[in-house]
Design a protein around this motif. Sequence first.
Motif, PDB file in Angstrom:
ATOM      1  N   LEU A 160      -4.313   6.596   7.476  1.00 38.20           N
ATOM      2  CA  LEU A 160      -5.523   5.784   7.566  1.00 38.20           C
ATOM      3  C   LEU A 160      -6.739   6.702   7.556  1.00 38.20           C
ATOM      4  O   LEU A 160      -6.820   7.649   8.338  1.00 38.20           O
ATOM      5  N   ASP A 194       0.092   3.999   1.475  1.00 33.54           N
ATOM      6  CA  ASP A 194       1.501   3.712   1.718  1.00 33.54           C
ATOM      7  C   ASP A 194       2.303   4.190   0.508  1.00 33.54           C
ATOM      8  O   ASP A 194       1.758   4.344  -0.587  1.00 33.54           O
ATOM      9  N   HIS A 200      -4.133  -4.221   6.400  1.00 31.83           N
ATOM     10  CA  HIS A 200      -2.715  -4.321   6.037  1.00 31.83           C
ATOM     11  C   HIS A 200      -2.474  -5.498   5.085  1.00 31.83           C
ATOM     12  O   HIS A 200      -1.611  -5.414   4.201  1.00 31.83           O
ATOM     13  N   ILE A 212      -5.983   2.589   3.706  1.00 27.40           N
ATOM     14  CA  ILE A 212      -4.636   2.866   4.200  1.00 27.40           C
ATOM     15  C   ILE A 212      -3.763   3.204   2.998  1.00 27.40           C
ATOM     16  O   ILE A 212      -3.838   2.543   1.959  1.00 27.40           O
ATOM     17  N   ASN A 262       2.556   6.362   6.532  1.00 22.80           N
ATOM     18  CA  ASN A 262       1.215   5.831   6.248  1.00 22.80           C
ATOM     19  C   ASN A 262       0.144   6.827   6.645  1.00 22.80           C
ATOM     20  O   ASN A 262       0.382   7.749   7.418  1.00 22.80           O
ATOM     21  N   LEU A 308      -7.564  -3.801  11.327  1.00 22.69           N
ATOM     22  CA  LEU A 308      -6.271  -3.313  10.834  1.00 22.69           C
ATOM     23  C   LEU A 308      -5.440  -4.425  10.224  1.00 22.69           C
ATOM     24  O   LEU A 308      -4.749  -4.230   9.209  1.00 22.69           O
TER      25      LEU A 308
END
Length: 477
Positions: free
Chosen positions: A67, A11, A117, A9, A65, A113
């Motif tokens: 993924l 960010d 995170h 992921i 974001n 997930l």
Amino acid sequence: MGYKKTAIIIDMPSIQRYIFASNRLRHNIGASYIVKRLYDEPMKEALEGVKEGEDFKIGYKGGGNALLLFKNPEKAKEFIKKYSKVVMEYFPGVVLAFGMIEDFDESNTQDSLKRLHYNLKENRSKYLPIVNINKWGITRDCPESYESAEVYNSDDKNFISKVVKAKLKAFEIGKGYFDSYLEEYKDYIFPSELSKCTLMGNDKGDDTSNPYIALVHIDGNKMGERFRACKSIDELKRLSESVEEATRQSFKSVVERVIDLHKKDQISLRQENGKYLMPLRPIILGGDDITFVCDAKLGLELAKYFIDTFSKSKVSDGKPLSACGGVFIVKAKYPFFKSYTVAEELTSEAKKASREKEGSYISFAIAKSGFTGDWKNFSKTYYKATEGNVRFSPYNVEELNELFKVTYEFKNKWPRSKVYELRELLFDKKEKIKMFLYEVKEKHNLELEEYEDYKEHIWKNGKTPYFDAIELMEFVP
């Protein structure tokens, strides 16, 4: 597809500071476009030689974001290296953060997930990379930022930082993205300067280059919960795309609303090069997150219009949408990042009200002069009165029309001297306010407009709506 994959992921921490670091709208828009395209061309270049469908797949992109799921952990790590290098090369100043787990299970997406995170959060707190050239005593300072001046800008005939140069280049490339909202309206253009985001005649005064503007920030309610409730990557992707489309269509309706008001002669627009300048300029349009600047007199109305339209939109999970907004009315030359920070804090006030009582809320504030320190502490002190706090915000969006009624009553029927006398008395004891209202009724046949049952009580539970209504008099069409 049943076996486990390596999930990444991506960010971008401090995204707001990157976008709103400058008071020049071109820089803000350019930075916003860089963020918008961060997961397109740079990602495509970093994935060169890796086959989509065989080696990896994109889970979703949006809302700041992205993924990705890889079959091979080594290829995932190699992608992180390549992508970081590409972004650093083309977009200096952009800080990236990555979360990665090597056992992402699509049959248990929610748990996977959650762990992904958590890893991202850990990594963000451990490491903050240096993504631009450090300043030294022998280097010139960039006049547009706090960075070192490294490249020559032929337009301004000055040296600027690579960070600013990248934003200016992105503005030229990306302004067409926002201009697409005006594709059907060839006679209208978005302004490229904050001081031009105003209606005709609203920039009069001692400093015409520094008019009042409204910075509007809107964020969807409980969207994080809804994304976390998705049971598969495909479900997550559909929700992300449908929310993005709802935001896009809602802003398009705001643009159409402004043009409709102009065509009906309810507002007057300035002209430049034979075209009408919109008193509105989008800066961030991503996911359920939106920020735009507009004329101070349109801030509340357009924020309400956007939320009303957004709330009627349909998205893939079938649940109704709602949103909260912050509207900060301030001079155009006020530090832009601080203005955005206040708009965010106002949005947080609105979200707090929404959590206590379901619905869409808007909180607004007007700064006729600057202030120092934290907004929350400033507002507690500046608006403190004998009976409570004169700021009534936040408002349920459905109640804003009632506030506008009170404002127009003051604006159209009350003498200005009496309105401002009442404004000062609202900081005093309730008895003095009631005595004043008795006098103006007897002598001038003036009464307060009803707002719930505040006409009788004026103050209730330490709050009154009449100060907000008076403050808004200068900032309604």
